[in-house]
Design an enzyme around this catalytic site. Structure first.
Site, PDB file in Angstrom:
ATOM      1  N   GLU A 172      29.459  -0.784  43.892  1.00 17.98           N
ATOM      2  CA  GLU A 172      30.023   0.262  43.449  1.00 17.98           C
ATOM      3  C   GLU A 172      29.007   1.063  42.673  1.00 17.98           C
ATOM      4  O   GLU A 172      30.088   1.845  41.772  1.00 17.98           O
ATOM      5  CB  GLU A 172      31.551   0.204  43.367  1.00 17.98           C
ATOM      6  CG  GLU A 172      32.447  -0.266  44.422  1.00 17.98           C
ATOM      7  CD  GLU A 172      33.543  -0.860  44.419  1.00 17.98           C
ATOM      8  OE1 GLU A 172      34.340  -0.333  43.149  1.00 17.98           O
ATOM      9  OE2 GLU A 172      34.648  -1.093  45.156  1.00 17.98           O
ATOM     10  N   GLU A 291      34.034  -4.902  51.274  1.00 19.33           N
ATOM     11  CA  GLU A 291      35.559  -5.209  49.697  1.00 19.33           C
ATOM     12  C   GLU A 291      37.367  -4.935  50.652  1.00 19.33           C
ATOM     13  O   GLU A 291      36.372  -3.716  50.686  1.00 19.33           O
ATOM     14  CB  GLU A 291      35.367  -5.048  48.718  1.00 19.33           C
ATOM     15  CG  GLU A 291      34.774  -5.605  47.856  1.00 19.33           C
ATOM     16  CD  GLU A 291      34.571  -5.007  46.340  1.00 19.33           C
ATOM     17  OE1 GLU A 291      35.712  -4.569  46.013  1.00 19.33           O
ATOM     18  OE2 GLU A 291      33.983  -4.803  45.488  1.00 19.33           O
TER      19      GLU A 291
HETATM   20  O1  AHR Z   1      37.900  -6.665  44.441  1.00 19.09           O
HETATM   21  C1  AHR Z   1      37.615  -6.087  42.686  1.00 19.09           C
HETATM   22  C2  AHR Z   1      37.352  -5.094  42.228  1.00 19.09           C
HETATM   23  O2  AHR Z   1      37.542  -3.724  43.328  1.00 19.09           O
HETATM   24  C3  AHR Z   1      35.294  -5.617  42.473  1.00 19.09           C
HETATM   25  O3  AHR Z   1      35.098  -6.005  41.249  1.00 19.09           O
HETATM   26  C4  AHR Z   1      35.261  -3.651  42.396  1.00 19.09           C
HETATM   27  O4  AHR Z   1      33.636  -4.001  43.296  1.00 19.09           O
HETATM   28  C5  AHR Z   1      36.240  -3.215  43.309  1.00 19.09           C
HETATM   29  O5  AHR Z   1      36.338  -1.973  42.569  1.00 19.09           O
END
Ligand code: AHR
Length: 497
Positions: A172, A291
Site C-alpha cells: 500500500e 487483501e
Molecule cells: O490488513 C490490515 C491492514 O489493512 C494492512 O496492514 C494494510 O495493508 C491494510 O490497510
C-alpha cells in the site's frame, strides 16, 4: 422467488488457481503473538506454535499465506527477526504503535507455514528500505549456500533454502498512513529496480507490484497506470486491496458489495491491458487480490495505549450477514478466475479473521470460516460460467443486484460439479432450477447450507456453534435437472457427481 442456471461443460472460463484461497498473517494485534504463536499454551508445540490454531488452519487447506505485512512490512528490518532469539531486538513498531519482540521472524514463519501446509508469499520493505535489503533477504531465504546471507541462514539452523517463490514489492505504498509512502513515480521506479535485482538473485521469483490501497483512493487508476508503465516487464501481478463493512446498517446494500469487487477487478484488468497495448507487450499481467475481507472495525484507531506487546486489534466478531458477503466475494473471485490468480483473505487469526483465540484459552470459528473453507475445499478445478436468471433489486449504491449470486466449478478428475450460491433475499427463499444439460444424469452428494433465523448472529467464545453449516439443504435431481431450495439469506454448496 424463482431463479435458474444453465451449466455446461463447454462454458469454460478458466482453471482455478488454488492460490485464490490464500490468506494473510501480519505482525498486527494478536495474529502472530497469541494467534499462531503462544509458548505456554496447553496445545503449543516445542516451537511455541498453538496446535489448536494449526489444526483449524489445516482444515482450510490454505495454499499460500502473505507475510509479514501489511503496513508492518514498511518499517520492518528482516534482520531483527532472524538468529538467536535471546539476542533479538525489541522494536518500536510504527505501523501499529506497538512493541515488536521479534520472537517470530522469517524462519519461524516458514516452519509454521510448512506445518500448516501452506506456501509463504513474502513481502519486502519498500517503505524505509529498498533494493539492498530486498536482495539480501532473497539471498538469505532462497540461495542454497556459499554466500554471506545464505551461509548466515545455514548458521541459524536452516540448511535448506526456503525457496519462497511469490513476493510482494512493498505494501500500500500510495497510502499516507504507510511508513515511507510514495508517489506512483517514486514507487514505480523503486519497485522496478528492486524487482530487477531480486530476480537477478533468484530468477524463479514471481513478483507483485502494489496497486491502490482501495479503489476509493483519489489516485486510483492513475496510480495503477503509472506504476505499471514503470514496472511492466519486471512484475507478474498487480495487487488490489478491498474491505467492506456494514457500518451504515443497510444489509441489502452491504450484501451487494461484491459487485463493487467485481467492478474493481474489471477496472484494474482494463488498466493492465491498456499498458500492455501501450507497450506492444505480449505479456499478460495477472491480478493478486492480496487483501480482501469484511472489516467492520475498520477506522477504529490504533491501540489507545502505545507500545504494548500484541494488544488485541481489529478483532471483528462476524455475523451470518458478514459470512454471506464473504461468500459473494469468493464467488466473485471465481468469476474472475481467468485474471485473478492470487487472493488473500485478510487476515487469518484474530485480526479481522475467520479464526479467533483467547490467550491461554480456547479457539472458536467465526461465521466467515465456513464459506472460506467450502470454497477452498470444493472450488478447485475449472470454472464453468453459468447463464443465470434471477430476480433483482436496487440498493443505495447498486442497481440490478441479483438475489442469486452463483458460480459453478467442475472438478473433472473427481467427476464432481460444485455450485456455490448465495441467496441475498432477506425474507424469501429462492427456488433454483439448474440445467446441467451436458452432464447427463447427476446425483446429489450433499447440499451444505449456512443460515440462521437472524442474520446478525455470530459465533463467540461462549457460543461457538450458533452459526454452523448443516447438510439438510433441499435439492432434488432428475436426469440432468437439479432443483434446489435456497433459504432466505443463505450460503449454499451443492455438490453433484
Ligand atoms: O490488513 C490490515 C491492514 O489493512 C494492512 O496492514 C494494510 O495493508 C491494510 O490497510
Amino acid at each position: 422467488q424463482q431463479a435458474s442456471m444453465i451449466v455446461d461443460k463447454d462454458f469454460i472460463l478458466a482453471e482455478v488457481d488454488p492460490r485464490i484461497y490464500g490468506s494473510f498473517i501480519e505482525h498486527l494485534g494478536r495474529a502472530v503473538y497469541g494467534g499462531i504463536y503462544e509458548p505456554g499454551h496447553p496445545t503449543a508445540d516445542m516451537q511455541g506454535f498453538r496446535g489448536d490454531v494449526l489444526e483449524a488452519v489445516r482444515k482450510l487447506k490454505v495454499p499460500i499465506i502473505r507475510y509479514p505485512g501489511g503496513n508492518f512490512v514498511s518499517g520492518y528490518n528482516w534482520e531483527d527477526g532472524v538468529g538467536p532469539k535471546a539476542e533479538r531486538k525489541r522494536n518500536l513498531e510504527l505501523a501499529w504503535w506497538t512493541t515488536e519482540t521479534n520472537e517470530v521472524g522469517t524462519n519461524e514463519f516458514a516452519d509454521w507455514a510448512k506445518l500448516a501446509g501452506s506456501e509463504v508469499m513474502m513481502a519486502v520493505n519498500l517503505g524505509t528500505r529498498g533494493v539492498d535489503a530486498a536482495r539480501n533477504l532473497v539471498e538469505y531465504c532462497n540461495h542454497p549456500s556459499g554466500s554471506y546471507y545464505s551461509d548466515l541462514r545455514i548458521s541459524h539452523g536452516y540448511k535448506e533454502p526456503h525457496r519462497f517463490k511469490t513476493w510482494c514489492l512493498g505494501n500500500e505504498m500510495d497510502g499516507p498512513w504507510q511508513i515511507g509512502a510514495k508517489t506512483a513515480v517514486e514507487y514505480g521506479r523503486l519497485a522496478n529496480e528492486t524487482a530487477k535485482v531480486m530476480k537477478w538473485v533468484d530468477p524463479g521469483l514471481e513478483l507483485v507490484a502494489c496497486g491502490s490501497s482501495t479503489s476509493g483512493m483519489s489516485t486510483f487508476a492513475e496510480w495503477e497506470a503509472t506504476v505499471l508503465d514503470l514496472t511492466y516487464d519486471q512484475v507478474d501481478y498487480l495487487s488490489l486491496h478491498t474491505y467492506y463493512n456494514n457500518n451504515e446498517n443497510d444489509s441489502m446494500n452491504f450484501l451487494a458489495r461484491s459487485m463493487d469487487m467485481d467492478q474493481f477487478i474489471g477496472s484494474v484488468a482494463s488498466i493492465c491491458d491498456y499498458i500492455k497495448a501501450k507497450k506492444r507487450s505480449k505479456k499478460k499481467l495477472y491480478l493478486s487480490l492480496d487483501e480482501w475481507n469484511v472489516w467492520n472495525t475498520i477506522g477504529s484507531s490504533r491501540a489507545s495505549e502505545r507500545w504494548q506487546v500484541a494488544p488485541p486489534e481489529f478483532e471483528d466478531t462476524y455475523t451470518l450477514e458478514d459470512a454471506l458477503v464473504v461468500g459473494c466475494c469468493l464467488i466473485t473471485l471465481l468469476k474472475h478466475a481467468d485474471r485473478v490468480k492470487i487472493a488473500c483473505l485478510a487476515q487469518l487469526i484474530n485480526t479481522i479473521a475467520p479464526i479467533s483465540t483467547e490467550n491461554g484459552g480456547p479457539l472458536w470459528l467465526q461465521t466467515t470460516y465456513y464459506p472460506y473453507m467450502h470454497a477452498s475445499l470444493f472450488g478447485r478445478g475449472t470454472v464453468l460460467q453459468p447463464i443465470i436468471r434471477s430476480p433483482k433489486y436496487d440498493s443505495k449504491d447498486f442497481t440490478d443486484v441479483p438475489y442469486l449470486e452463483a458460480i459453478s466449478v467442475y472438478n473433472e478428475e473427481a467427476g464432481e460439479i460444485t455450485l456455490f450460491a448465495v441467496n441475498r433475499h432477506l425474507a424469501d427463499s429462492l427456488e433454483l432450477d439448474v440445467n446441467l444439460r451436458s452432464f447427463g444424469n447427476v446425483r446429489l452428494m450433499e447440499h451444505i447450507v449456512l443460515e440462521h433465523e437472524n442474520i446478525k448472529t455470530s459465533n463467540t467464545k461462549n457460543r461457538p456453534n450458533e452459526v454452523v453449516p448443516h447438510t439438510r439443504g433441499v435439492t432434488q435431481t432428475d436426469e440432468g435437472k437439479v432443483t434446489a431450495r435456497l433459504s432466505k439469506a443463505s450460503w449454499n454448496v451443492i455438490r453433484l457427481a
